[in-house]
Design an enzyme around this catalytic site. Structure first.
Site, PDB file in Angstrom:
ATOM      1  N   GLU A   1       0.806  -1.239   0.000  1.00  0.00           N
ATOM      2  CA  GLU A   1       0.000   0.000   0.000  1.00  0.00           C
ATOM      3  C   GLU A   1       0.838   1.287   0.000  1.00  0.00           C
ATOM      4  OE1 GLU A   1      -2.617  -0.479   3.376  1.00  0.00           O
ATOM      5  OE2 GLU A   1      -3.654  -2.164   2.455  1.00  0.00           O
TER       6      GLU A   1
ATOM      7  N   GLU B   1      -6.158 -10.830  -1.173  1.00  0.00           N
ATOM      8  CA  GLU B   1      -6.923 -10.660   0.073  1.00  0.00           C
ATOM      9  C   GLU B   1      -8.422 -10.604  -0.212  1.00  0.00           C
ATOM     10  OE1 GLU B   1      -5.496  -7.366   2.454  1.00  0.00           O
ATOM     11  OE2 GLU B   1      -3.412  -7.707   1.881  1.00  0.00           O
TER      12      GLU B   1
END
Ligand code: GLA
Length: 374
Positions: A164, A279
């Site tokens: 991220e 995910e």
């Protein structure tokens, strides 16, 4: 013999456009009925795919969980146990118990392991803010990567080296997040992280993992572009990067997956990157419907639609969900994900809370069946 319930289900499917998922998607059956050749891992394997999920330390101590996990998964990832904040209670002091337990379980059951993650702006150690400075940040980061990467050297399928790193709203022209690592080291922290990870474990596929790059919104378009730019810069700088992780935390509220995502996957493939869906789960917080079965069908349809777009590319090599059963999902533990429906549990995962395979399970399996072989 077709029961009244089944025929009603078929009518429902036909009228809602969900016929694709088939009537069995609604029937309840025990986890044991979908094992062996009927498991997710067996169907994925036939098409050259790995599949599995995130596993918490508590999950590993739960016999029901580990039984189903061993039957279904060909790859796992630690939900938290390999994050910096959980591994290092004090500077330079590591507790590997939970991470070791997962790696050992996986080896016993011939399951591959993803490493998640070395460098992230969240779940940093509590001591980080008071201890890490511009002077020692490079050393703190590289020591951490070398310590953890070397411990599991040769045992990790792929490492999320950086997680991220893009955040458009931080306003930098390169789209990079103003994370603590960025503030302390500057944008070269990324290149340094990949080079160090390669030194620690030369065989692991080094991955960049990102969220918010799945749908057709303007925000996702911008983030995809910044992510590709980042990977290009890393490659140009000689950083070893082999794969892109698309987190795939999805929402059941009229999502659209298509052109932008396809182009992103094609661009990553052209850069020689593998793609992992790292995910995956589907939040139903935005869905009003009070009927559980019909919510489950909507969730499963999102799995089907999203996987149809992503798995058409042979570059996509693995599909992991963020958890295995709705009994334990981060979406039920975090208040901001419960804002709209505070009194209702979410059902984002392949198994329901009683370990029955949910419609999402069958959507995953059908999507593997339809994927071109890789
Ligand atoms: C991010 C992280 C994961 C996990 C999820 C949800 O996506 O990459 O490690 O923390 O959020 O909790």
């Amino acid at each position: 013999m077709i029961t009244r319930r089944q025929s009603l289900q078929q009518i429902l499917f036909a009228s809602s456009g969900l016929a694709l998922l088939g009537p069995r998607a609604l029937s309840q059956q025990p986890a044991t009925s979908v094992e062996g050749s009927r498991s997710l891992k067996a169907h994925a394997h036939k098409h050259g795919l790995l599949t599995g999920c995130a596993v918490s330390a508590a999950d590993l101590r739960d016999e029901a969980f580990t039984r189903v996990l061993a039957a279904q998964a060909s790859i796992v990832v630690a939900e938290n146990a390999m994050k910096f904040g959980l591994l290092a209670p004090k500077p330079g002091v590591y507790n590997f118990d939970d991470a070791d337990a997962l790696v050992n379980f996986a080896r016993q059951h011939k399951i591959k392991v993803r490493g998640h993650n070395f460098v992230w702006h969240e779940q940093l150690p509590a001591w980080f803010a008071g201890t890490v400075t511009k002077d020692n940040a490079r050393k703190v980061m590289t020591d951490h990567i070398l310590t953890v990467g070397s411990r599991y050297k040769g045992k990790i399928h792929s490492w999320d080296v950086v997680n991220e790193a893009v955040n458009i709203s931080d306003g930098r022209p390169d789209g990079l997040r103003k994370s603590p690592w960025m503030e302390l080291i500057g944008p070269e922290y990324l290149e340094l992280a990949y080079k160090t990870a390669h030194q620690a474990d030369p065989h692991a596929k080094l991955t960049y993992n990102e969220y918010g790059i799945e749908d057709e919104s303007e925000a996702a378009n911008k983030k995809r572009a910044a992510t590709l730019d980042l990977v290009k810069r890393l490659k140009a700088a000689g950083a070893p990067i082999h794969a892109l992780g698309i987190q795939s935390h999805l929402s059941a509220k009229s999502p659209v997956y298509g052109k932008g995502l396809r182009e992103f996957i094609a661009a990553a493939t052209a850069m020689d990157l593998d793609i992992y869906l790292t995910e995956m789960d589907v939040s139903d917080d935005d869905v009003q419907d009070t009927d559980t079965a019909s919510r489950d069908r909507r969730i499963a349809q999102v799995y089907a639609d999203y996987l149809a777009v992503t798995l058409e590319s042979r570059a996509v090599k693995a599909v992991l969900t963020w958890g295995l059963t709705d009994r334990h999902t981060w979406l039920n533990g975090i208040k901001s994900h419960h804002e709209k429906q505070p009194n209702r549990d979410q059902r984002p995962l392949p198994f329901d809370p009683d370990w029955n395979p949910a419609p999402a399970f069958f959507a995953l399996r059908d999507a593997f069946d339809k994927a071109p072989r890789r």
